[in-house]
Structures are given as structure tokens and as C-alpha cells.
Write a protein that holds these residues in place. Structure first.
Motif: not given
Length: 584
Positions: A518-529
């Protein structure tokens, strides 16, 4: 090891039981639709009723591993393990009303089809490979356990026992499909109970009643129900049994292909949920009766432990040795007991074979066929390859059984295998069913780290040896008693993670997958990855696909969406009225 007799009556009973199982496979091969379609072969045409499915749910995983392992557990460590049944009660509504409706709405053959629709093909492939690894390892142990029993009872070489049991199971699973497996599961479930009740009954007759067995168990410290230590290195506590039991149960009955495939074989969702609820008392009855059978065996050997006296090599052989020592005076009873152990593992292996066949067809063969031939593999051409795959898995199971003996006690080995893979798999499905913001890249990262960590602590080592409750040899007649000295090795001498109770492996794998995913999903989505476009039905990302989520969350999000839409409509109407007033 001193072996008992296995006479012609016992052999006859065992032969009849194995023949009946094989005949059930033949019957379903030549009746009904004759297993000509994968829908019938793998899903029983979704025509099954609640009764056989509820028994099959129990029999699929509660095999000879349960009969021998749990009885050995209560013999050596006491009754505390029975507290795990509370976790089953707590977990059943989660499996029935959170996960099951999602799979049932999609009418899927492989549960990993859901992961492709929710996250993407890479997630589906990773999860199905992990499941395949989990089940092939478990099949080896499930076949090894009764072979060990037969070797102890009759002196038949373990190789012979593995071959006979494995070939019979492969025969009726391959021939009769899921219908044959479900019906044989019912038949074999009754034999499992018969084996346990035979042990309790024989011991009670020698003790003068069940009360005497219980009194001796209390006197020798076997009756234990209260261990609330917060130390995670303590092998069994209420916290490890409740929390670890819940995660393990949900990984099996909530998202495991073997169980979901059975639940989807009934004709509607309500019947599937009923089967899951009816499984609960059946499972509890087997669990508590098996625990008591361990106390019954302890009563008989209370003054002469068979392992310390050199009669057996492993505690898992306690139950079959008891059958040898006590059931010989009853013609055919020892054969019935061994048939119960055999039936327990037949049900487990056949369930694994059918579920692996479904996963192989849907997740491997069909995508591969489409990639090569640029067209979909028709159902009419899928049945034969699926049967061939089932046969191959059955034969592979036989090979795995020959190396299963190196994994230690069968109960802990089986729960370790389910824990290290089941926890991360449950984490993936939980992220998919219960969150909107999880995406494929984040989930795959969490799943990978969860698996690596779980395998590390699950199979890494060295680990400290478990110390059973006091055992006695003062009543042994033989002078050849082996006195085993307890190793005075401090727990602190072992790496802390290797000292954790095996019940926490599943929990830690689940939490790491959940948290990192979940944490990686939020981080990757934030940086448009990474993006989460697959959960929407339209290209504007406004219409959520509510079928992908747990019903309770879907209803809430749908209501919120309607409220937003109503508010937007009201704002639009107010704007138009304001503009009209200004124009006037």
C-alpha cells in the motif's frame, strides 16, 4: 522399532476403502456430462449442494497431517492448540462476506483471474506461481504422512505405501474431476472421524472411561488452556493461535484456489456461504476429537514413552503405533484406522490436484496458447490437456513425498508452508478487495518482499529445538530405554527471528505485503510511476468497477458517489438558476 501385525482382515478393509474411492472416480467419468467440458471437470457444473462441499472444505486441508500431527501435539505439548478454533470462528464471516462474494460475482475458474482484472497480468502470474509452489510442497507432506503410518503399523516399506496411495489418488482425481473429488471427500471424511473415534474408544475401554483419560492428562500437566504470554518466541500462546490462526485460516478459506473452487461449485452465493458456515462445526469437531485422541494415547503410554524407549523414531508415529498395540484384538479395526489416515490424505491430495489443474489451465496454458496461436483455446479442446495436467501433478506428488521426511514434524511443516506463502497471498487479495489506491507495481513490490522475508524466517536456521512436556519411561519393561538429555542451549544463542513461533510467519508475511504494497502504491502514484486505471469502467476514471471490491465497501463507495453526483447536480441547477436570474 517393534512392529505390530496387520492381518488379512485389516488388509481387506484397506483394500475395500481404496477400491471404493477408485470406483467413485469411474462412476463420475461415465455419468452426467462424462467430464467432457472443463466447466464440469473443474467446477462440477456449479451443481453441487451445501452438504458435500462443507465436508470437502474440511477434508481438503485437514488430512493425515491433522490426525497424526494434532494428536502428537496434544501428547507432547498439551491441549493449548485447541484455542486455534476460536480463530476459525472469528475468520469465517470475513471469508464468507468479504472475499467470497467478490469471487462469486465474477464466476471465475481461477481466483487469480481476479488479480489480473484488479491489478494486471503480472500480478496474476506471480500469485499463481506462488500458489503452485505452496501446493506441490504440501502435497508431498500429505502423501508422506500416511505412508509413515503404514510403515509403522504393518512394516510395509514407505516407498510401496507412497506409490499405492499416490496412484489411487491420481487415478480417481484424473478420471472423475471435481465431482468425484467432492463425493470421495464426504466418504473419506467419515473414515477420518472413524479413525479418531477408534483411538479414543479403545483407550477409553482400557482406562475405564473418558474421565480417567482426562484425569491423567490433568495430573501430568497436559490440560493447558491459559497461556497469554506476549513473547512472540513462545511456541503457542493465545495471541499466536488467535492472530496466526486467523491469517492462516483466511489464506486457506478466503483466497486459496483449492477452497474457493469448491465454494464456487454450488449453484448460488447463499449456498456457498452456508457451506463455509457448516464447515465450521465439522472442522471444530475433528480438531477437538483429535486433540482428545492425543490425550487418549498419552494415557496408554503415560509411563513408557515410545520415542524414549526406542520403539518409534518420530512423534508423528505415535498414533499408528497405538493402533498396533491396542487394536489387534478387534478384527479389521486396525485396517479401518489406517484407512482413515489414507482417506484423509487422499482427500487432500485430490483437492490439490484439481485446484492445480484449474490454475495451470487458466493461468498458464490458455495465455500461452493465445500468445502462440493468436486465438482463444476453446473449452471443447481444454478438457484433455487438463486431465493430462492433473495426472502429471499426481505423479509429481509421489516424487515429492520421498523428500518430505526431511521437513520435521508434519503438523509444523505443513503450517510453515502455508504460512510463508499464504500470508503474502492474503496480503495481495486484501489490497485488491479492500483498497482503491493500490496499484500493480506497489503490490508486486510488497508481495516480493513479503515472500522473501517469510521464506527466510520460515526455512532459515538454525532454529532452537522444541521441548515437550515431561515424558516418562519408568514403566518400560525393556532395558533398552534411550534417555535423551535435554540440550542446555540458551534461546539467546539463536538469531531472534529464528526463535519466533512458526505461527507468526504467516502474519509477518501478510503485514509486510500489506504495508509495503500500500505504501509503495501511494508513493509510485504520487510520482506518476504507476496508475490505477483498471478499477474504472470508463476512460475518464469516474465509474468505479464496484464488483472488484468487498460488498460492504462497494455499498459505501457507491453511496458516496451518488451523494457526490446529487450534490454536483444541485450545484449545476443552482448555477443555471443564478445565471437565469442575472440575465433577467
Amino acid at each position: 522399532m517393534a512392529l505390530g501385525t496387520f492381518d488379512q482382515w485389516d488388509t481387506l478393509v484397506l483394500g475395500v476403502i481404496l477400491t471404493i474411492s477408485a470406483l467413485i472416480g469411474i462412476y463420475y467419468r461415465y455419468t452426467g456430462g462424462k467430464q467432457k467440458t472443463t466447466q464440469e471437470y473443474l467446477m462440477a457444473d456449479q451443481s453441487m449442494t451445501t452438504f458435500p462441499v462443507s465436508f470437502s472444505l474440511m477434508a481438503s486441508f485437514m488430512s493425515a497431517i491433522t490426525l497424526m500431527g494434532v494428536s502428537s501435539e496434544s501428547y507432547q505439548f498439551g491441549t493449548l492448540f485447541g484455542a486455534i478454533n476460536i480463530s476459525y470462528i472469528l475468520s469465517t464471516p470475513i471469508a464468507a462476506y468479504i472475499f467470497l462474494p467478490v469471487f462469486y460475482r465474477m464466476r471465475i475458474t481461477s481466483v487469480y483471474e481476479y488479480l489480473e482484472r484488479r491489478f494486471g497480468h503480472a500480478t496474476r502470474l506471480a500469485a499463481s506461481i506462488a500458489f503452485t509452489l505452496q501446493m506441490v510442497l504440501y502435497m508431498g507432506i500429505a502423501l508422506y504422512a500416511p505412508a509413515l503410518a503404514l510403515e509403522a503399523v504393518a512394516g510395509i516399506p514407505r516407498v510401496t505405501a507412497i506409490l499405492v496411495l499416490g496412484l489411487v489418488c491420481t487415478f480417481y482425481s484424473t478420471l472423475g474431476g471435481l465431482k468425484a473429488v467432492l463425493i470421495t471427500d464426504v466418504f473419506q471424511s467419515f473414515l477420518m472421524f472413524a479413525a479418531i473415534f477408534a483411538v479414543i474408544g479403545v483407550s477409553a475401554s482400557k482406562a475405564g472411561g473418558l474421565g480417567a483419560i482426562w484425569d491423567v492428562a490433568k495430573e501430568r500437566g497436559r490440560v493447558q488452556f491459559f497461556e497469554f504470554s506476549a513473547d512472540p518466541t513462545v511456541r503457542h500462546t493465545w495471541w499466536s493461535l488467535l492472530i496466526g490462526g486467523m491469517v492462516t485460516y483466511l489464506s486457506l478459506y478466503g483466497v486459496n484456489q483449492t477452497q474457493v473452487q469448491r465454494l464456487l461449485s454450488v449453484h448460488n452465493l447463499r449456498s456457498a456461504q452456508s457451506a463455509l458456515w457448516w464447515n465450521l462445526p465439522i472442522l471444530g469437531m475433528l480438531s477437538f476429537s483429535t486433540i482428545f485422541s492425543g490425550l487418549a494415547i498419552f494415557y496408554y503410554y503415560r509411563d513408557c514413552d515410545p520415542k524414549l524407549s526406542g520403539r518409534i523414531k518420530a512423534p508423528d508415529q505415535l498414533m499408528p503405533l497405538f493402533a498396533v498395540d491396542t487394536m489387534g484384538q478387534y478384527p479389521g479395526l486396525c485396517g479401518l484406522f489406517v484407512s482413515g489416515l489414507f482417506s484423509a490424505s487422499l482427500s487432500t491430495i485430490s483437492s490439490a490436484v484439481t485446484s492445480l489443474s484449474a490454475v495451470t489451465l487458466e493461468d498458464y496454458l490458455k495465455p500461452l496458447y493465445k500468445a502462440i496461436f493468436k486465438r482463444t483455446l476453446l473449452d471443447s479442446k481444454s478438457t484433455l490437456p487438463t486431465k493430462i495436467v492433473a495426472c502429471i501433478y499426481g505423479l509429481f506428488c509421489i516424487l515429492l513425498a520421498f523428500v518430505a521426511g526431511s521437513l520435521g514434524g508434519v503438523l509444523q511443516a505443513s503450517l510453515t508452508i502455508f504460512g510463508v506463502v499464504g500470508g503474502p497471498l492474503l496480503g495481495i487479495f486484501t489490497l485488491g478487495v479492500c483498497t482503491m489506491r493500490s496499484n500493480q507495481r506497489g503490490v508486486l513490490l510488497g508481495f516480493t518482499l513479503g515472500l522473501i522475508f517469510s521464506f527466510w524466517i520460515g526455512f532459515g536456521g538454525p532454529k532452537p529445538a522444541t521441548t515437550p512436556l515431561p515424558l516418562n519411561t519408568t514403566g518400560c519393561e525393556s532395558a533398552n530405554v534411550t534417555h535423551v538429555a535435554q540440550a542446555l542451549v540458551q534461546q539467546a544463542d539463536y538469531f531472534w527471528l529464528y526463535r519466533l513461533s512458526y505461527l507468526w510467519y504467516c502474519v509477518l508475511g501478510f503485514l509486510i505485503t500489506l504495508g509495503v504494497g500500500y505504501g509503495a502504491s501511494l508513493t509510485l502514484a504520487h510520482f506518476n510511476f504507476a496508475n490505477n486505471s483498471q478499477i474504472y469502467l470508463d476512460k475518464y476514471h469516474r465509474q468505479l468497477d464496484y464488483d472488484l471490491f468487498a460488498p460492504v465497501l462497494s455499498r459505501r463507495w457507491r453511496r458516496q458517489q451518488l451523494e457526490k453526483q446529487m450534490q454536483a447536480d444541485q450545484d449545476e441547477s443552482l448555477t443555471k438558476l443564478t445565471q437565469a436570474a442575472v440575465a433577467i
